[in-house]
Design an enzyme around this catalytic site. Sequence first.
Site, short mmCIF file in Angstrom:
data_model
loop_
_atom_site.label_atom_id
_atom_site.label_comp_id
_atom_site.label_asym_id
_atom_site.label_seq_id
_atom_site.Cartn_x
_atom_site.Cartn_y
_atom_site.Cartn_z
N ASP A 22 -10.68 -3.50 6.95
CA ASP A 22 -10.15 -3.81 5.63
C ASP A 22 -10.88 -5.04 5.09
O ASP A 22 -11.50 -5.77 5.83
CB ASP A 22 -8.66 -4.12 5.76
N TYR A 75 -12.30 -7.48 -2.26
CA TYR A 75 -13.42 -6.62 -2.62
C TYR A 75 -13.19 -5.96 -3.98
O TYR A 75 -14.13 -5.52 -4.64
CB TYR A 75 -13.56 -5.49 -1.59
N GLY A 76 -11.92 -5.85 -4.38
CA GLY A 76 -11.54 -5.02 -5.54
C GLY A 76 -12.21 -5.40 -6.85
O GLY A 76 -12.22 -4.61 -7.78
N GLU A 125 0.91 -11.38 -2.14
CA GLU A 125 0.51 -12.51 -1.29
C GLU A 125 1.34 -13.76 -1.59
O GLU A 125 1.53 -14.59 -0.71
CB GLU A 125 -0.99 -12.76 -1.43
N CYS A 180 -9.18 -0.03 3.72
CA CYS A 180 -9.35 -0.66 2.40
C CYS A 180 -9.64 0.44 1.38
O CYS A 180 -10.64 1.14 1.49
CB CYS A 180 -10.52 -1.63 2.46
N ASN A 181 -8.75 0.56 0.41
CA ASN A 181 -8.95 1.58 -0.61
C ASN A 181 -10.24 1.39 -1.36
O ASN A 181 -10.94 2.35 -1.70
CB ASN A 181 -7.79 1.54 -1.62
N THR A 182 -10.58 0.13 -1.63
CA THR A 182 -11.79 -0.15 -2.39
C THR A 182 -13.02 0.32 -1.62
O THR A 182 -13.91 0.98 -2.18
CB THR A 182 -11.89 -1.65 -2.68
N CYS A 230 -3.24 1.18 -2.69
CA CYS A 230 -3.71 -0.13 -2.22
C CYS A 230 -2.82 -0.52 -1.06
O CYS A 230 -1.59 -0.34 -1.13
CB CYS A 230 -3.61 -1.16 -3.34
N THR A 231 -3.43 -1.05 -0.01
CA THR A 231 -2.65 -1.34 1.20
C THR A 231 -1.63 -2.46 1.01
O THR A 231 -0.75 -2.64 1.85
CB THR A 231 -3.58 -1.71 2.37
#
Lengths: 268, 268
Positions: free
Chosen positions: B13, B45-46, B155, B76-78, B187-188
């Site tokens: 990720d 990263y997004g 976060e 990681c979805n991105t 998204c995680t």
Amino acid sequence: MQTQLSNPIGVFDSGVGGLTVVRALMERLPFENIIYFGDTARVPYGVKSIETIALYAREITQFLLQQQVKLLIVACNTMAAVAYQVIQDLSPVPVLDVISAGARTAAAVTRVKYVGVIGTPATINSNAYARAIHRYDSEIRIFSQACPLFVPLVEEGWLDHMVTRLTAQEYLKPVLCHEIDTLVLGCTHYPLLKPLLQEVAGEGIQLVDSAEAMAEQTAAVLSEKNLWNPERVLPDYRFYVTDVPLRFQSIGERFLGRTLSNVRVIKW
Amino acid sequence: MQTQLSNPIGVFDSGVGGLTVVRALMERLPFENIIYFGDTARVPYGVKSIETIALYAREITQFLLQQQVKLLIVACNTMAAVAYQVIQDLSPVPVLDVISAGARTAAAVTRVKYVGVIGTPATINSNAYARAIHRYDSEIRIFSQACPLFVPLVEEGWLDHMVTRLTAQEYLKPVLCHEIDTLVLGCTHYPLLKPLLQEVAGEGIQLVDSAEAMAEQTAAVLSEKNLWNPERVLPDYRFYVTDVPLRFQSIGERFLGRTLSNVRVIKW
């Protein structure tokens, strides 16, 4: 080494936020050439460790020194907070930073000597504003607050949005209850929230915009060290970034307040 | 090369979000060893460019392959959205990703064939969920929305906060007006917002948690390829990060749902 007066001022930041400093410099010093470096591939610094931030700061300093800058401006509060010494040790040219600039203005402005400071978690945890303000006046009491959501809110463009207002009310509550008369915007993203923050803080509180403070201090240092560019031609602006992220152009132009051109990408 | 069945599953990720996938894997596959890699020095990263994301994905893949993993999971979805092919081309072991897993579940769940997808700007702009869902059922109509503020809100720990609720209402409005019956949390970070998102979306909408979908798909592939670890001992969990950011421990444990130990820092 003889410094060429037409050499550019180097401004660096972890991302695009420092463009608010460039904007203030362009307005205050209209004949100075400027090179901007934004580490957009590795932004945000505000949540990274001190060692990592110092390493990145060193790399950027070396790059700008190779571009023959006559003055270095650390526009990133986080880097100024935790890596100023590293940068100064490397640099043969004067190094200015947003924290000293904002601290000096705050110390000059406050009457009740109760000052609030807001910034990223790294800036606030470093306690750098408190130390810098105390260098000017050790009697000032400082109340600080990390505001991690302000950067993403500004980048989303929610500058006058109910969500941003509620977030600001929540973040500022513990600071405002101390009857401060001065609030330092300790992050280069925050000048874009000035109208909203002024409303939330109330009219009796003076906001210190560190970008404007930085431009004032730069003018003072150029005079003191005889570094003004004597040329009266259209200055050269260059923007280096380590990545061109999504929405870079629109976000960058919001910060700079004008068209953003002459952008070059450096791949490390 | 003979794959050792006791070799670990490698999960990677851009930061800590993928720990929601590790949590789901620990619950679903309690005897599998797991190595997690979180690129915390370079997160998020997004908002980065596709080239940069692909470069980072390649580096992490090589690192995990050196650790002798028997399976790679792109949490990681991105990265899954823009660098899946790069990773698969490098890897001699099977590569699974959260997007395929979430897409497969969404296609199986929807009855009206109107599906919403939310994620980071990079994931949504890549259109990867739409393509993946269409591989399972080309008749499904997809309505997607980037939600850049959700990651910082999670976060910050504002999982049930008025600011998060208002933000969710604003982001989901254009998606919900299409009468979808399924919403993919692409998204995680988003599984932590599940209760709030369910409330905002309404009870009639089925949320697809890509971490749970990922664990299900992993179980299926372990069966299909005969890769289950036959050992019935306490598994080994190792966590590699590229930096230990502020609040890493508390945020990480919120994602993982348990104590986070055995963390090693890799400096690149």
